[in-house]
Design an enzyme around this catalytic site. Structure first.
Site, PDB file in Angstrom:
ATOM      1  N   TYR A 188      48.230  78.398  -8.107  1.00 40.76           N
ATOM      2  CA  TYR A 188      48.771  78.216  -7.065  1.00 40.76           C
ATOM      3  C   TYR A 188      50.142  77.424  -7.145  1.00 40.76           C
ATOM      4  O   TYR A 188      50.300  76.423  -7.955  1.00 40.76           O
ATOM      5  CB  TYR A 188      47.883  77.158  -5.984  1.00 40.76           C
ATOM      6  N   SER A 248      39.928  81.369   3.825  1.00 41.75           N
ATOM      7  CA  SER A 248      40.586  81.957   4.818  1.00 41.75           C
ATOM      8  C   SER A 248      39.645  81.973   6.049  1.00 41.75           C
ATOM      9  O   SER A 248      39.447  82.971   6.773  1.00 41.75           O
ATOM     10  CB  SER A 248      40.993  83.545   4.474  1.00 41.75           C
ATOM     11  N   PRO A 249      39.244  80.814   6.553  1.00 38.18           N
ATOM     12  CA  PRO A 249      38.206  80.893   7.629  1.00 38.18           C
ATOM     13  C   PRO A 249      38.676  81.445   8.999  1.00 38.18           C
ATOM     14  O   PRO A 249      37.988  81.581  10.003  1.00 38.18           O
ATOM     15  CB  PRO A 249      37.786  79.364   7.730  1.00 38.18           C
ATOM     16  N   LEU A 250      39.983  81.525   8.954  1.00 33.49           N
ATOM     17  CA  LEU A 250      40.684  82.005  10.279  1.00 33.49           C
ATOM     18  C   LEU A 250      41.443  83.256  10.063  1.00 33.49           C
ATOM     19  O   LEU A 250      42.130  83.623  10.798  1.00 33.49           O
ATOM     20  CB  LEU A 250      41.522  80.803  11.023  1.00 33.49           C
ATOM     21  N   GLY A 299      43.592  84.244   7.984  1.00 33.39           N
ATOM     22  CA  GLY A 299      45.029  83.908   7.908  1.00 33.39           C
ATOM     23  C   GLY A 299      45.636  83.587   9.166  1.00 33.39           C
ATOM     24  O   GLY A 299      46.974  83.801   9.319  1.00 33.39           O
ATOM     25  N   GLY A 300      45.057  83.007  10.026  1.00 33.20           N
ATOM     26  CA  GLY A 300      45.756  82.435  11.404  1.00 33.20           C
ATOM     27  C   GLY A 300      45.307  83.449  12.657  1.00 33.20           C
ATOM     28  O   GLY A 300      45.625  82.963  13.733  1.00 33.20           O
ATOM     29  N   LEU A 331      42.741  84.300  13.758  1.00 36.61           N
ATOM     30  CA  LEU A 331      41.702  83.444  14.845  1.00 36.61           C
ATOM     31  C   LEU A 331      41.982  82.016  15.128  1.00 36.61           C
ATOM     32  O   LEU A 331      41.290  81.332  15.826  1.00 36.61           O
ATOM     33  CB  LEU A 331      40.231  83.509  14.170  1.00 36.61           C
ATOM     34  N   GLY A 367      44.233  81.433  17.908  1.00 38.01           N
ATOM     35  CA  GLY A 367      44.918  81.443  19.080  1.00 38.01           C
ATOM     36  C   GLY A 367      46.162  81.964  19.031  1.00 38.01           C
ATOM     37  O   GLY A 367      47.044  81.274  19.568  1.00 38.01           O
TER      38      GLY A 367
END
Length: 295
Positions: free
Chosen positions: A18, A176-178, A180-181, A183, A185
């Site tokens: 990273y 990546s729980p959302l 990449g964003g 989810l 909003g």
């Protein structure tokens, strides 16, 4: 990171690749400098990093050969300014290296006190089974965790990875729980002019493909009075076998806000609506995995 400790958050995940330049391990250096400040920071932290991806251009600068594992671990320890790693994860499956070689190399690190536990990332269910059976034949603990992409929009791990992890007692830590964003909003943020994403690349493709579902998702979240990002995290926490999603807040305020997910309990009706918006993969009807493959 100090704010995370204040909240009792102690699991920090990174990797030796990273950062901006290959082989530099920029984020490991950041953690190392933070640990060096003292104050019990290292002792309070469950530290996870990874090995596999290229750190250079030579044959043994990538993969899971015994030589690369040894070299990569020593380099990570130096950058992290610590004498041990809590969780050392294989960043990907290495189809060209025998499991006996991998577990022998990992066993040496464990005996030397340099690594306490081992995990995987981006493994299929079959890979988890291979790894665990090979470890069992050596009377070795084997994997304790699997890190997979998993969220409402990417549920493929439910077919084999989650069942395999549950069978072997392996914890699942979704990345990546959302998605990449998408989810988080994003439509509401776009209307407010505060969307952080550029609208290009993989994020844009996922958003374009699922725009109607995302719009309905944000409407559902508004109906239950919760932020979409928090609902996405709460949904993951409600899944059998998930230990905890890996969040990547850019600010302390985002970190503070994400803790709301710990207080949200999604009722059966809401969970059913989320399944309708983002259906689980089921190649043979509505049977739960892994029985989805049976008939």
């Amino acid at each position: 990171m100090d704010r995370a400790h204040q909240h009792g958050i102690n699991f920090f995940d990174t990797a030796n690749v990273y950062g901006a330049q290959q082989g530099e391990g920029a984020t490991e250096h950041i953690l190392g400098r933070w640990f060096a400040q003292g104050g019990g920071r290292r002792d309070k932290t469950v530290l996870a990093t990874k090995v596999y991806l290229p750190t250079g251009d030579w044959p043994n600068d990538n993969g899971l050969s015994a030589l690369h594992i040894r070299r990569a671990c020593e380099a990570s320890l130096k950058r992290l300014q610590t004498d041990y790693i809590d969780l050392y994860q294989m960043h990907h499956i290495d189809r060209g290296t025998p499991w006996d070689e991998i577990w022998e190399a990992f066993g040496a690190l464990h005996q030397q006190g340099k690594v306490l536990y081992f995990g995987s990332s981006n493994f299929a269910g079959w890979h988890i089974a291979q790894a665990q059976e090979a470890a069992r034949s050596r009377h070795f603990l084997g994997l304790v965790s699997e890190q997979s992409i998993y969220n409402l929009m990417s549920r493929w791990v439910e077919l084999e990875v989650l069942p395999a992890a549950r069978h072997y007692g392996v914890g699942v830590i979704p990345w990546s729980p959302l998605h990449g964003g998408v989810l988080s909003g994003v439509l509401r943020k776009q209307r407010a002019g505060v969307a952080a994403r550029s609208g290009s690349g993989l994020w844009a493709a996922a958003f374009a493909e699922h725009r109607e579902s995302v719009e309905a998702y944000e409407k559902l979240c508004a109906e239950i009075g919760e932020d979409p990002a928090h609902v996405g995290l709460a949904w993951l926490l409600a899944q059998d076998g998930v230990t905890g999603p890996i969040v990547g807040p850019r600010t302390a305020e985002q970190l503070d806000g994400s803790l709301r997910a710990l207080q949200i309990t999604l009722d059966d009706g809401t969970l059913a609506k989320l399944d309708e918006l983002f259906p689980p993969p089921a190649p043979n009807g509505a049977k739960p995995a892994p029985e989805a493959y049976a008939w």
